[in-house]
Design a protein around this motif. Sequence first.
Motif, PDB file in Angstrom:
ATOM      1  N   GLY A 130      34.472 -27.362  20.742  1.00  0.00           N
ATOM      2  CA  GLY A 130      33.939 -26.090  21.228  1.00  0.00           C
ATOM      3  C   GLY A 130      34.563 -25.568  22.503  1.00  0.00           C
ATOM      4  O   GLY A 130      34.160 -24.521  22.992  1.00  0.00           O
ATOM      5  N   ARG A 131      35.525 -26.279  23.063  1.00  0.00           N
ATOM      6  CA  ARG A 131      36.132 -25.851  24.319  1.00  0.00           C
ATOM      7  C   ARG A 131      37.653 -25.726  24.177  1.00  0.00           C
ATOM      8  O   ARG A 131      38.286 -26.575  23.580  1.00  0.00           O
ATOM      9  N   TYR A 132      38.189 -24.688  24.783  1.00  0.00           N
ATOM     10  CA  TYR A 132      39.635 -24.558  24.900  1.00  0.00           C
ATOM     11  C   TYR A 132      40.035 -25.166  26.228  1.00  0.00           C
ATOM     12  O   TYR A 132      39.558 -24.753  27.276  1.00  0.00           O
ATOM     13  N   ILE A 133      40.907 -26.162  26.175  1.00  0.00           N
ATOM     14  CA  ILE A 133      41.378 -26.845  27.370  1.00  0.00           C
ATOM     15  C   ILE A 133      42.864 -26.530  27.528  1.00  0.00           C
ATOM     16  O   ILE A 133      43.641 -26.728  26.585  1.00  0.00           O
ATOM     17  N   THR A 134      43.260 -26.041  28.701  1.00  0.00           N
ATOM     18  CA  THR A 134      44.665 -25.718  28.933  1.00  0.00           C
ATOM     19  C   THR A 134      45.257 -26.618  30.011  1.00  0.00           C
ATOM     20  O   THR A 134      44.538 -27.187  30.827  1.00  0.00           O
ATOM     21  N   ARG A 141      41.534 -29.172  17.438  1.00  0.00           N
ATOM     22  CA  ARG A 141      42.486 -28.256  16.817  1.00  0.00           C
ATOM     23  C   ARG A 141      43.615 -27.950  17.789  1.00  0.00           C
ATOM     24  O   ARG A 141      43.377 -27.811  18.985  1.00  0.00           O
ATOM     25  N   ILE A 142      44.820 -27.838  17.264  1.00  0.00           N
ATOM     26  CA  ILE A 142      45.959 -27.423  18.071  1.00  0.00           C
ATOM     27  C   ILE A 142      46.744 -26.368  17.296  1.00  0.00           C
ATOM     28  O   ILE A 142      46.626 -26.262  16.082  1.00  0.00           O
ATOM     29  N   CYS A 143      47.547 -25.611  18.038  1.00  0.00           N
ATOM     30  CA  CYS A 143      48.320 -24.528  17.433  1.00  0.00           C
ATOM     31  C   CYS A 143      49.738 -24.984  17.129  1.00  0.00           C
ATOM     32  O   CYS A 143      50.382 -25.608  17.965  1.00  0.00           O
ATOM     33  N   ASP A 144      50.217 -24.647  15.962  1.00  0.00           N
ATOM     34  CA  ASP A 144      51.590 -25.005  15.601  1.00  0.00           C
ATOM     35  C   ASP A 144      52.602 -23.952  16.067  1.00  0.00           C
ATOM     36  O   ASP A 144      53.791 -24.103  15.871  1.00  0.00           O
ATOM     37  N   TYR A 180      44.755 -17.584  19.843  1.00  0.00           N
ATOM     38  CA  TYR A 180      44.500 -17.762  21.275  1.00  0.00           C
ATOM     39  C   TYR A 180      45.802 -17.484  22.018  1.00  0.00           C
ATOM     40  O   TYR A 180      46.193 -18.180  22.930  1.00  0.00           O
ATOM     41  N   CYS A 181      46.490 -16.420  21.567  1.00  0.00           N
ATOM     42  CA  CYS A 181      47.880 -16.172  21.938  1.00  0.00           C
ATOM     43  C   CYS A 181      48.113 -15.879  23.417  1.00  0.00           C
ATOM     44  O   CYS A 181      49.171 -16.212  23.936  1.00  0.00           O
ATOM     45  N   GLY A 182      47.168 -15.283  24.106  1.00  0.00           N
ATOM     46  CA  GLY A 182      47.365 -15.018  25.539  1.00  0.00           C
ATOM     47  C   GLY A 182      47.590 -16.309  26.304  1.00  0.00           C
ATOM     48  O   GLY A 182      48.685 -16.555  26.822  1.00  0.00           O
ATOM     49  N   SER A 201      50.531 -18.565  25.136  1.00  0.00           N
ATOM     50  CA  SER A 201      51.888 -18.188  25.526  1.00  0.00           C
ATOM     51  C   SER A 201      52.244 -18.693  26.921  1.00  0.00           C
ATOM     52  O   SER A 201      53.404 -18.689  27.304  1.00  0.00           O
ATOM     53  N   ARG A 202      51.233 -19.149  27.677  1.00  0.00           N
ATOM     54  CA  ARG A 202      51.474 -19.613  29.049  1.00  0.00           C
ATOM     55  C   ARG A 202      51.212 -21.093  29.280  1.00  0.00           C
ATOM     56  O   ARG A 202      51.695 -21.662  30.251  1.00  0.00           O
ATOM     57  N   PHE A 203      50.406 -21.711  28.435  1.00  0.00           N
ATOM     58  CA  PHE A 203      49.975 -23.089  28.665  1.00  0.00           C
ATOM     59  C   PHE A 203      49.964 -23.907  27.376  1.00  0.00           C
ATOM     60  O   PHE A 203      49.816 -23.352  26.295  1.00  0.00           O
TER      61      PHE A 203
END
Length: 74
Positions: free
Chosen positions: A54-58, A7-10, A40-42, A45-47
């Motif tokens: 199941g994992r958020y990768i920045t 999943r990715i954010c638009d 996952y806005c924090g 907004s930076r990365f």
Amino acid sequence: MAKNDIRICDKCKHMKVKSMLAKIAVIAPDAEVKVACKSYCGPCSRFAFIYINGRYITGITEEEAIEKAKKYVK
């Protein structure tokens, strides 16, 4: 083989959906990527980020996030 949950954010300001989809297609060609706000806005907004299995990768850049995400592709 199990399907990847990607999943990715638009709304993310650190990446472009079109280029991220192309990069994801290279590492997980059979994946169906969901594109929508991930609340996952924090970090978003930076990365650049990608949610994968199941994992958020920045990453500072799209390329860095994709490179880190490769090891989580099923």
